[in-house]
Scaffold this motif. Structure first.
Motif, mmCIF file in Angstrom:
data_model
loop_
_atom_site.group_PDB
_atom_site.id
_atom_site.type_symbol
_atom_site.label_atom_id
_atom_site.label_comp_id
_atom_site.label_asym_id
_atom_site.label_seq_id
_atom_site.Cartn_x
_atom_site.Cartn_y
_atom_site.Cartn_z
ATOM 1 N N THR A 137 0.799 -1.231 0.000
ATOM 2 C CA THR A 137 0.000 0.000 0.000
ATOM 3 C C THR A 137 0.834 1.285 0.000
ATOM 4 N N GLU A 138 2.127 1.195 -0.078
ATOM 5 C CA GLU A 138 2.953 2.399 -0.155
ATOM 6 C C GLU A 138 3.011 2.909 -1.590
ATOM 7 N N THR A 139 3.116 4.233 -1.716
ATOM 8 C CA THR A 139 3.327 4.877 -3.009
ATOM 9 C C THR A 139 4.579 5.731 -2.893
ATOM 10 N N VAL A 140 5.492 5.535 -3.834
ATOM 11 C CA VAL A 140 6.783 6.215 -3.801
ATOM 12 C C VAL A 140 7.108 6.741 -5.195
ATOM 13 N N THR A 141 7.710 7.934 -5.242
ATOM 14 C CA THR A 141 8.246 8.451 -6.498
ATOM 15 C C THR A 141 9.762 8.325 -6.442
ATOM 16 N N PHE A 142 10.313 7.677 -7.454
ATOM 17 C CA PHE A 142 11.753 7.463 -7.568
ATOM 18 C C PHE A 142 12.324 8.375 -8.645
ATOM 19 N N LEU A 143 13.512 8.894 -8.389
ATOM 20 C CA LEU A 143 14.268 9.663 -9.376
ATOM 21 C C LEU A 143 15.507 8.830 -9.715
ATOM 22 N N PHE A 144 15.504 8.237 -10.911
ATOM 23 C CA PHE A 144 16.577 7.335 -11.317
ATOM 24 C C PHE A 144 17.504 7.992 -12.334
ATOM 25 N N PRO A 145 18.820 8.038 -12.048
ATOM 26 C CA PRO A 145 19.750 8.429 -13.111
ATOM 27 C C PRO A 145 19.750 7.326 -14.178
ATOM 28 N N SER A 146 20.220 7.630 -15.361
ATOM 29 C CA SER A 146 20.091 6.692 -16.478
ATOM 30 C C SER A 146 20.744 5.340 -16.215
ATOM 31 N N GLN A 147 21.854 5.304 -15.469
ATOM 32 C CA GLN A 147 22.498 4.004 -15.237
ATOM 33 C C GLN A 147 21.671 3.104 -14.327
ATOM 34 N N LYS A 148 20.729 3.669 -13.576
ATOM 35 C CA LYS A 148 19.810 2.866 -12.767
ATOM 36 C C LYS A 148 18.504 2.614 -13.502
ATOM 37 N N ALA A 149 18.313 3.309 -14.622
ATOM 38 C CA ALA A 149 17.119 3.101 -15.439
ATOM 39 C C ALA A 149 17.496 2.150 -16.583
ATOM 40 N N TYR A 150 17.386 2.592 -17.807
ATOM 41 C CA TYR A 150 17.658 1.715 -18.949
ATOM 42 C C TYR A 150 19.033 1.926 -19.556
ATOM 43 N N GLY A 151 19.812 2.865 -19.003
ATOM 44 C CA GLY A 151 21.198 3.043 -19.401
ATOM 45 C C GLY A 151 21.408 3.369 -20.863
ATOM 46 N N TYR A 152 22.494 2.856 -21.393
ATOM 47 C CA TYR A 152 22.936 3.166 -22.741
ATOM 48 C C TYR A 152 21.972 2.662 -23.810
ATOM 49 N N TYR A 153 21.326 1.536 -23.569
ATOM 50 C CA TYR A 153 20.509 0.910 -24.610
ATOM 51 C C TYR A 153 19.067 1.402 -24.654
ATOM 52 N N GLY A 154 18.574 1.991 -23.578
ATOM 53 C CA GLY A 154 17.178 2.380 -23.531
ATOM 54 C C GLY A 154 16.303 1.133 -23.492
ATOM 55 N N ASP A 155 15.004 1.315 -23.684
ATOM 56 C CA ASP A 155 14.123 0.146 -23.673
ATOM 57 C C ASP A 155 13.802 -0.328 -25.094
ATOM 58 N N LYS A 156 14.480 0.260 -26.075
ATOM 59 C CA LYS A 156 14.308 -0.071 -27.493
ATOM 60 C C LYS A 156 12.900 0.248 -27.994
ATOM 61 N N ASN A 157 12.211 1.147 -27.270
ATOM 62 C CA ASN A 157 10.889 1.563 -27.676
ATOM 63 C C ASN A 157 10.778 3.080 -27.496
ATOM 64 N N ARG A 158 10.338 3.548 -26.346
ATOM 65 C CA ARG A 158 10.140 4.982 -26.126
ATOM 66 C C ARG A 158 11.234 5.640 -25.301
ATOM 67 N N ILE A 159 11.995 4.842 -24.575
ATOM 68 C CA ILE A 159 13.053 5.397 -23.722
ATOM 69 C C ILE A 159 14.370 5.269 -24.465
ATOM 70 N N GLY A 160 14.976 6.402 -24.739
ATOM 71 C CA GLY A 160 16.206 6.419 -25.518
ATOM 72 C C GLY A 160 17.449 6.192 -24.677
ATOM 73 N N THR A 161 18.571 6.481 -25.281
ATOM 74 C CA THR A 161 19.880 6.301 -24.663
ATOM 75 C C THR A 161 20.095 7.300 -23.527
ATOM 76 N N ASN A 162 20.555 6.793 -22.394
ATOM 77 C CA ASN A 162 20.949 7.627 -21.244
ATOM 78 C C ASN A 162 19.868 8.623 -20.812
ATOM 79 N N ILE A 163 18.658 8.117 -20.578
ATOM 80 C CA ILE A 163 17.546 8.961 -20.146
ATOM 81 C C ILE A 163 17.264 8.694 -18.663
ATOM 82 N N PRO A 164 17.458 9.699 -17.789
ATOM 83 C CA PRO A 164 17.059 9.548 -16.387
ATOM 84 C C PRO A 164 15.531 9.584 -16.298
#
Length: 180
Positions: A137-164
């Protein structure tokens, strides 16, 4: 005839030469790795600066720096329940994904309810580590730098390279792994 025999003998001896070691064409100096590390440090500093600017623009929220290199804040925090997910537990959750400018990349409605088996399924690093911190039941907002998100490769769809990313997550339920 003598010439033919001499020719055959000379060809035989010249073809029995031992192999010689080849010299390398180029020498690796490690400069590629040094340059890559320098680029990563510069990118991380730039992204951290943007994330710190977001946090300073919202002083009414108490952001927490994780040990894993991302920041988060609670919308709904559960103080009583101590249940958090561990290896093999099933987490039911909802989330949305935005860029640092607040533009929605994936909406909660679009993604729908998710089920994730802790550390047994693929999910990006930051979200996996963030889910380990959350209780039902907790709700949290996370702020992720790109290396903790999808990094260099992105998600190969909508999230590009190095996107926090800014990711808002609500954990609906945690089902503890049953022992066999």
């Amino acid at each position: 005839m003598k010439y033919i025999i001499l020719l055959i003998i000379s060809i035989t001896f010249s073809s029995c030469k031992t192999p010689e070691a080849r010299k390398p064409e180029s020498v690796q100096s490690g400069s590629f790795y040094k340059e890559s590390a320098a680029r990563s440090k510069k990118l991380n500093a730039k992204e951290s600066g943007k994330i710190e600017a977001i946090m300073s623009q919202n002083p009414e929220y108490d952001y927490v720096a994780s040990n894993s290199g991302f920041w988060y804040r609670y919308h709904t925090k559960v103080e009583i329940d101590t249940t958090t997910a561990s290896f093999g537990d099933v987490i039911d959750f909802n989330y949305n994904v935005k860029d640092l400018d607040g533009n929605t990349i994936y909406s909660e409605e679009e993604l729908g309810a998710q089920q994730y088996v802790m550390d047994k399924q693929e999910i990006f690093t930051g979200l996996r580590e963030g889910l380990k911190l959350m209780k039902p039941t907790e709700t949290v907002t996370f702020l992720f730098p790109s290396q903790k998100a999808y990094g260099y490769y992105g998600d190969k769809n909508r999230i590009g390279t190095n996107i926090p990313l800014i990711v808002k997550v609500t954990v609906n339920n945690i089902t503890q792994k049953t022992s066999n």
